[in-house]
Motif scaffolding. Structure first.
Motif, PDB file in Angstrom:
ATOM      1  N   GLY A   1     -40.139 -63.554  -8.001  1.00  0.00           N
ATOM      2  CA  GLY A   1     -41.466 -64.012  -8.417  1.00  0.00           C
ATOM      3  C   GLY A   1     -41.833 -65.337  -7.796  1.00  0.00           C
ATOM      4  N   LEU A   2     -40.862 -66.254  -7.718  1.00  0.00           N
ATOM      5  CA  LEU A   2     -41.109 -67.534  -7.059  1.00  0.00           C
ATOM      6  C   LEU A   2     -41.495 -67.334  -5.605  1.00  0.00           C
ATOM      7  N   ALA A   3     -40.805 -66.415  -4.925  1.00  0.00           N
ATOM      8  CA  ALA A   3     -41.085 -66.162  -3.509  1.00  0.00           C
ATOM      9  C   ALA A   3     -42.507 -65.653  -3.312  1.00  0.00           C
ATOM     10  N   ILE A   4     -42.965 -64.741  -4.165  1.00  0.00           N
ATOM     11  CA  ILE A   4     -44.288 -64.165  -3.940  1.00  0.00           C
ATOM     12  C   ILE A   4     -45.400 -65.112  -4.390  1.00  0.00           C
ATOM     13  N   VAL A   5     -45.124 -65.978  -5.378  1.00  0.00           N
ATOM     14  CA  VAL A   5     -46.124 -66.996  -5.740  1.00  0.00           C
ATOM     15  C   VAL A   5     -46.278 -67.989  -4.594  1.00  0.00           C
ATOM     16  N   TRP A   6     -45.168 -68.412  -4.026  1.00  0.00           N
ATOM     17  CA  TRP A   6     -45.213 -69.319  -2.870  1.00  0.00           C
ATOM     18  C   TRP A   6     -45.976 -68.660  -1.730  1.00  0.00           C
ATOM     19  N   MET A   7     -45.699 -67.371  -1.500  1.00  0.00           N
ATOM     20  CA  MET A   7     -46.410 -66.615  -0.459  1.00  0.00           C
ATOM     21  C   MET A   7     -47.908 -66.592  -0.727  1.00  0.00           C
TER      22      MET A   7
ATOM     23  N   TRP B   1     -43.051 -56.696 -10.403  1.00  0.00           N
ATOM     24  CA  TRP B   1     -44.220 -56.012  -9.834  1.00  0.00           C
ATOM     25  C   TRP B   1     -44.561 -56.603  -8.464  1.00  0.00           C
ATOM     26  N   SER B   2     -43.540 -56.990  -7.719  1.00  0.00           N
ATOM     27  CA  SER B   2     -43.775 -57.750  -6.487  1.00  0.00           C
ATOM     28  C   SER B   2     -44.538 -56.945  -5.432  1.00  0.00           C
TER      29      SER B   2
END
Length: 259
Positions: free
Chosen positions: A25-31, A234-235
């Motif tokens: 989740g952190l990775a996709i928010v950063w993205m 749900w990435s």
């Protein structure tokens, strides 16, 4: 909605992998933040204009985001392998990823006809998932020697593009391998080499944690991080929806303000 399938091992079926989900989740928010900045720059809201393809401030961030995302993908595969994921379930998940990759290519071709995405992160994951599925289970079953083999393969994948490349790979039909002499003009490019090395490293890391420190991946997270864990499950859905939503919001703002 397309939920990530990260099945729990039979011996720990009561556990969730909230910590792995939160990291994803952190990775996709950063993205998403990165892409929002890209969109604002594209529509002229940054002054001076940013050079996303060349400025280290942006290129280093992109590398870190992709690395974190693919490392999580590798750890997720370690969980699936330990859980004994069937080929049928694997192919269902793979079809979701590959189908979304096709949609990304179509959407990018409509918006960026000269630099459309022929092999971005989802295309790369689709190919690398097959490689991992064919190679990793047998090696992990061997214990430490198999871990060493996977780490050697990961290192080879990371190093090979730096020591050997050929003009043969400089077109859209072959640049997916990664042995290019120059980077292609495209909005996203995540070739198999060197990025397969990151996924394999994630498999080894995830397998090692499941064996020796399973609580680092499984179990609960602090309440403040719970939204990240939910989002991480749900990435793929988030990945597919975030850009249309962000671009739509910017265009709606431009229409409302007359800018």
């Amino acid at each position: 909605m397309i939920r990530d399938e990260v099945p729990a091992p039979a011996a720990a079926s009561a556990h969730r992998f909230d910590r792995l989900d939160a990291l994803r989740g952190l990775a996709i928010v950063w993205m998403a933040v990165f892409h929002f900045c890209f969109d604002l720059n594209y529509y002229g809201y940054f002054e001076p204009r940013q050079r996303f393809q060349h400025d280290p401030f942006w290129t280093v961030q992109r590398t870190c985001i992709v690395t974190l995302f693919l490392l999580c993908a590798g750890m997720g595969q370690a969980v699936a392998i330990q859980a004994g994921q069937s080929w049928a379930r694997f192919w269902r998940r793979w079809a979701q990823v590959a189908g979304c990759a096709v949609l990304v290519s179509i959407g990018s071709a409509l918006m960026f006809p000269n630099t459309w995405i022929s092999f971005g992160v989802l295309h790369g994951i689709a190919v690398m998932l097959i490689v991992v599925r064919l190679v990793a289970p047998g090696q992990l079953a061997r214990g430490v020697p198999g871990y060493v083999v996977l780490l050697c393969l990961a290192l080879a994948a990371l190093v090979l593009p730096r020591v050997w490349h050929d003009p043969l790979f400089d077109n859209r039909w072959t640049n997916w391998v990664g042995l290019v002499t120059r980077l292609p003009r495209t909005e996203d490019y995540v070739p198999v080499l060197p990025w397969l090395g990151v996924v394999l490293a994630g498999v080894v890391l995830g397998s090692g944690l499941l064996r020796h420190r399973p609580q680092w991946l499984a179990g609960g997270v602090p309440a403040a991080l719970r939204p990240l864990a939910v989002l991480g499950t749900w990435s793929l859905t988030f990945y597919m929806l975030h850009q249309p939503v962000l671009i739509g919001a910017i265009r709606a703002w431009r229409w409302a303000t007359g800018s």
